[in-house]
Design a protein around this motif. Structure first.
Motif, PDB file in Angstrom:
ATOM      1  N   ILE A 130       0.859  -1.182   0.000  1.00 63.10           N
ATOM      2  CA  ILE A 130       0.000   0.000   0.000  1.00 63.10           C
ATOM      3  C   ILE A 130       0.893   1.230   0.000  1.00 63.10           C
ATOM      4  O   ILE A 130       1.857   1.308   0.766  1.00 63.10           O
ATOM      5  N   GLU A 131       0.581   2.187  -0.865  1.00 63.20           N
ATOM      6  CA  GLU A 131       1.343   3.429  -0.939  1.00 63.20           C
ATOM      7  C   GLU A 131       0.510   4.585  -0.412  1.00 63.20           C
ATOM      8  O   GLU A 131      -0.715   4.626  -0.592  1.00 63.20           O
ATOM      9  N   THR A 132       1.169   5.527   0.253  1.00 63.86           N
ATOM     10  CA  THR A 132       0.498   6.752   0.681  1.00 63.86           C
ATOM     11  C   THR A 132       0.548   7.761  -0.461  1.00 63.86           C
ATOM     12  O   THR A 132       1.527   7.834  -1.210  1.00 63.86           O
ATOM     13  N   VAL A 133      -0.528   8.527  -0.582  1.00 62.22           N
ATOM     14  CA  VAL A 133      -0.683   9.438  -1.718  1.00 62.22           C
ATOM     15  C   VAL A 133      -1.100  10.815  -1.220  1.00 62.22           C
ATOM     16  O   VAL A 133      -2.065  10.939  -0.463  1.00 62.22           O
ATOM     17  N   ASN A 134      -0.383  11.839  -1.644  1.00 60.22           N
ATOM     18  CA  ASN A 134      -0.821  13.224  -1.446  1.00 60.22           C
ATOM     19  C   ASN A 134      -1.480  13.694  -2.735  1.00 60.22           C
ATOM     20  O   ASN A 134      -0.853  13.680  -3.802  1.00 60.22           O
ATOM     21  N   THR A 135      -2.733  14.089  -2.641  1.00 59.95           N
ATOM     22  CA  THR A 135      -3.469  14.578  -3.803  1.00 59.95           C
ATOM     23  C   THR A 135      -3.725  16.068  -3.637  1.00 59.95           C
ATOM     24  O   THR A 135      -4.301  16.496  -2.632  1.00 59.95           O
ATOM     25  N   ILE A 136      -3.281  16.837  -4.632  1.00 60.79           N
ATOM     26  CA  ILE A 136      -3.491  18.284  -4.621  1.00 60.79           C
ATOM     27  C   ILE A 136      -4.407  18.629  -5.788  1.00 60.79           C
ATOM     28  O   ILE A 136      -4.100  18.331  -6.944  1.00 60.79           O
ATOM     29  N   PHE A 137      -5.529  19.244  -5.473  1.00 61.79           N
ATOM     30  CA  PHE A 137      -6.464  19.685  -6.505  1.00 61.79           C
ATOM     31  C   PHE A 137      -6.147  21.146  -6.830  1.00 61.79           C
ATOM     32  O   PHE A 137      -6.525  22.071  -6.098  1.00 61.79           O
ATOM     33  N   LEU A 138      -5.432  21.318  -7.922  1.00 65.88           N
ATOM     34  CA  LEU A 138      -4.926  22.628  -8.286  1.00 65.88           C
ATOM     35  C   LEU A 138      -6.023  23.519  -8.860  1.00 65.88           C
ATOM     36  O   LEU A 138      -6.895  23.064  -9.611  1.00 65.88           O
ATOM     37  N   THR A 139      -5.967  24.787  -8.526  1.00 68.63           N
ATOM     38  CA  THR A 139      -6.833  25.782  -9.146  1.00 68.63           C
ATOM     39  C   THR A 139      -6.210  26.161 -10.478  1.00 68.63           C
ATOM     40  O   THR A 139      -5.076  26.637 -10.535  1.00 68.63           O
ATOM     41  N   SER A 140      -6.938  25.930 -11.565  1.00 68.26           N
ATOM     42  CA  SER A 140      -6.346  26.078 -12.884  1.00 68.26           C
ATOM     43  C   SER A 140      -7.387  26.552 -13.883  1.00 68.26           C
ATOM     44  O   SER A 140      -8.581  26.590 -13.583  1.00 68.26           O
TER      45      SER A 140
ATOM     46  N   GLN B 219       0.772  27.094  -5.254  1.00 67.42           N
ATOM     47  CA  GLN B 219      -0.285  26.194  -4.793  1.00 67.42           C
ATOM     48  C   GLN B 219       0.298  24.890  -4.245  1.00 67.42           C
ATOM     49  O   GLN B 219      -0.143  24.379  -3.202  1.00 67.42           O
ATOM     50  N   ILE B 220       1.284  24.353  -4.953  1.00 65.77           N
ATOM     51  CA  ILE B 220       1.919  23.116  -4.496  1.00 65.77           C
ATOM     52  C   ILE B 220       2.610  23.343  -3.155  1.00 65.77           C
ATOM     53  O   ILE B 220       2.488  22.530  -2.226  1.00 65.77           O
ATOM     54  N   ASP B 221       3.321  24.459  -3.028  1.00 69.46           N
ATOM     55  CA  ASP B 221       3.977  24.783  -1.754  1.00 69.46           C
ATOM     56  C   ASP B 221       2.963  24.882  -0.624  1.00 69.46           C
ATOM     57  O   ASP B 221       3.183  24.374   0.486  1.00 69.46           O
ATOM     58  N   HIS B 222       1.844  25.547  -0.907  1.00 69.98           N
ATOM     59  CA  HIS B 222       0.794  25.730   0.098  1.00 69.98           C
ATOM     60  C   HIS B 222       0.302  24.374   0.619  1.00 69.98           C
ATOM     61  O   HIS B 222       0.153  24.169   1.837  1.00 69.98           O
ATOM     62  N   ALA B 223       0.058  23.437  -0.308  1.00 66.76           N
ATOM     63  CA  ALA B 223      -0.462  22.131   0.092  1.00 66.76           C
ATOM     64  C   ALA B 223       0.601  21.287   0.802  1.00 66.76           C
ATOM     65  O   ALA B 223       0.324  20.669   1.833  1.00 66.76           O
ATOM     66  N   LEU B 224       1.816  21.270   0.252  1.00 70.54           N
ATOM     67  CA  LEU B 224       2.852  20.405   0.828  1.00 70.54           C
ATOM     68  C   LEU B 224       3.264  20.849   2.226  1.00 70.54           C
ATOM     69  O   LEU B 224       3.689  20.020   3.045  1.00 70.54           O
ATOM     70  N   GLU B 225       3.123  22.131   2.517  1.00 67.66           N
ATOM     71  CA  GLU B 225       3.407  22.610   3.876  1.00 67.66           C
ATOM     72  C   GLU B 225       2.411  22.048   4.888  1.00 67.66           C
ATOM     73  O   GLU B 225       2.683  22.035   6.085  1.00 67.66           O
ATOM     74  N   ARG B 226       1.263  21.574   4.397  1.00 70.56           N
ATOM     75  CA  ARG B 226       0.195  21.124   5.276  1.00 70.56           C
ATOM     76  C   ARG B 226      -0.077  19.618   5.170  1.00 70.56           C
ATOM     77  O   ARG B 226      -0.945  19.104   5.891  1.00 70.56           O
ATOM     78  N   LEU B 227       0.631  18.940   4.291  1.00 67.93           N
ATOM     79  CA  LEU B 227       0.431  17.509   4.094  1.00 67.93           C
ATOM     80  C   LEU B 227       1.610  16.721   4.661  1.00 67.93           C
ATOM     81  O   LEU B 227       2.745  17.219   4.673  1.00 67.93           O
ATOM     82  N   PRO B 228       1.382  15.496   5.116  1.00 70.94           N
ATOM     83  CA  PRO B 228       2.498  14.660   5.565  1.00 70.94           C
ATOM     84  C   PRO B 228       3.295  14.140   4.372  1.00 70.94           C
ATOM     85  O   PRO B 228       2.897  14.310   3.211  1.00 70.94           O
ATOM     86  N   LYS B 229       4.397  13.481   4.636  1.00 74.26           N
ATOM     87  CA  LYS B 229       5.161  12.854   3.564  1.00 74.26           C
ATOM     88  C   LYS B 229       4.347  11.701   2.972  1.00 74.26           C
ATOM     89  O   LYS B 229       3.503  11.112   3.626  1.00 74.26           O
TER      90      LYS B 229
END
Length: 327
Positions: free
Chosen positions: A52-62, A91-101
């Motif tokens: 099982i892999e962990t996944v960070n999903t970012i829904f970009l405003t585009s 946007q990616i920076d904003h999300a990754l600052e708030r998401l786990p690895k």
């Protein structure tokens, strides 16, 4: 040019549901900030067999997709103008600052990652620099926009690039009417191009697209479409139940050109697709409350689908007095 003043319901009977009509029938968009993703989350997906892999999903405003598909409601979370240079990186920076690895990252922009008005190629190096720790990077794109830009971005990544494309359906009476502006051959050619450049492919497949209204036929064509995607070289398929709510879908429903799927149909498709053992198959369980037919078993049946998504194995049925099951 004289403006067409016919009611939309009458005009559609004459001209079909083109981009203009589809747009006119829409409710308002959500108001979004082009420097902030409209949503992000941490989830799981199966990796190699048994893992099982962990996944960070970012829904970009585009920027909204140029292909105004008949059944799509993702435009609600888009903007009308090209995204400013550097905005996607912010946007990616904003999300990754708030998401786990995580092991994997999805950058979904409700359209086409390789549309230069949605994601500027100038931002590719900065974007790839944020993704160095991910072993898989998943973006979404239209088959007709799979070109050298995909290869250019892939060459910047440490991890494996995977492109998710909407095949939707191979039904000859439905696909040409979806305003998707592709044929099954277009999907096949795009997949061959991506595989040639060592880029993986995930296919989005619809359950109950417009113009297929019989339950048995819908299940059968969804499975045929999944089989076609795997034959083309896709390694994963995500099954999306088609929902009303974008304006034109309500009109299609009223005109008997669309019927909502049932939870039992989604269960049947996932079960049969997993038994193919051709590749990974997922049932999209986001916001599937509209499929609920029984308040007693829905939550458990949804959890069963999510378990099957992770295990890639058919799990035992959920017993219920409602006895709702697709055969």
């Amino acid at each position: 040019m004289k403006k067409n003043t016919e009611p939309i319901s009458i005009r559609c009977m004459h001209d079909g549901y083109n981009s203009r009509t589809i747009t006119e029938l829409r409710p308002p968009k959500n108001r979004l900030n082009p420097f902030v993703p409209y949503h992000f989350l941490h989830e799981q997906e199966p990796g190699l067999p048994g893992s099982i892999e962990t996944v960070n999903t970012i829904f970009l405003t585009s920027k909204e997709c140029a292909f105004k598909c008949l059944m799509c409601d993702l435009w609600k979370h888009t903007i009308d103008e090209p995204v400013p240079a550097g905005a996607i990186v912010q946007q990616i920076d904003h999300a990754l600052e708030r998401l786990p690895k995580a092991d994997v990252i999805k950058l979904y922009n409700n359209g086409n990652f390789f549309d230069t008005k949605a994601v500027s190629p100038e931002d590719y190096p900065a974007i790839s620099g944020r993704l160095t720790d991910y072993k898989r990077v998943i973006v979404e794109n239209h088959p007709k926009l799979c070109n050298h830009s995909c290869v250019e971005f892939n060459n910047l990544l440490n991890g494996k690039l995977e492109i998710a494309m909407g095949l939707e359906t191979i039904h000859p009476g439905s696909l040409p009417k979806l305003n998707k502006q592709i044929t099954p051959e277009d999907f096949k050619k795009a997949t061959a191009f991506l595989k040639q450049h060592d880029i993986d492919v995930r296919a989005f497949v619809l359950l109950n697209p417009p113009y297929i209204t019989d339950a048995g036929e819908n299940v059968a064509w969804t499975l045929k479409t999944i089989q076609f995607a795997f034959n083309c070289g896709a390694i994963r398929c995500a099954v999306i139940p088609v929902r009303p709510g974008n304006g034109v879908m309500e009109l299609l429903w009223k005109n008997n050109d669309y019927t909502p799927p049932s939870l039992a149909m989604l269960e049947a498709v996932l079960e049969k697709a997993l038994l193919m053992q051709r590749g990974q198959v997922f049932a999209d369980t986001w916001d599937i409350g509209f499929l609920s037919e029984c308040p007693h078993c829905f939550d458990e049946r949804k959890r069963r689908l999510e378990t099957m998504n992770l295990s890639q194995q058919v799990e035992d049925n959920i017993p219920c007095t409602c006895n709702i099951k697709y055969e």
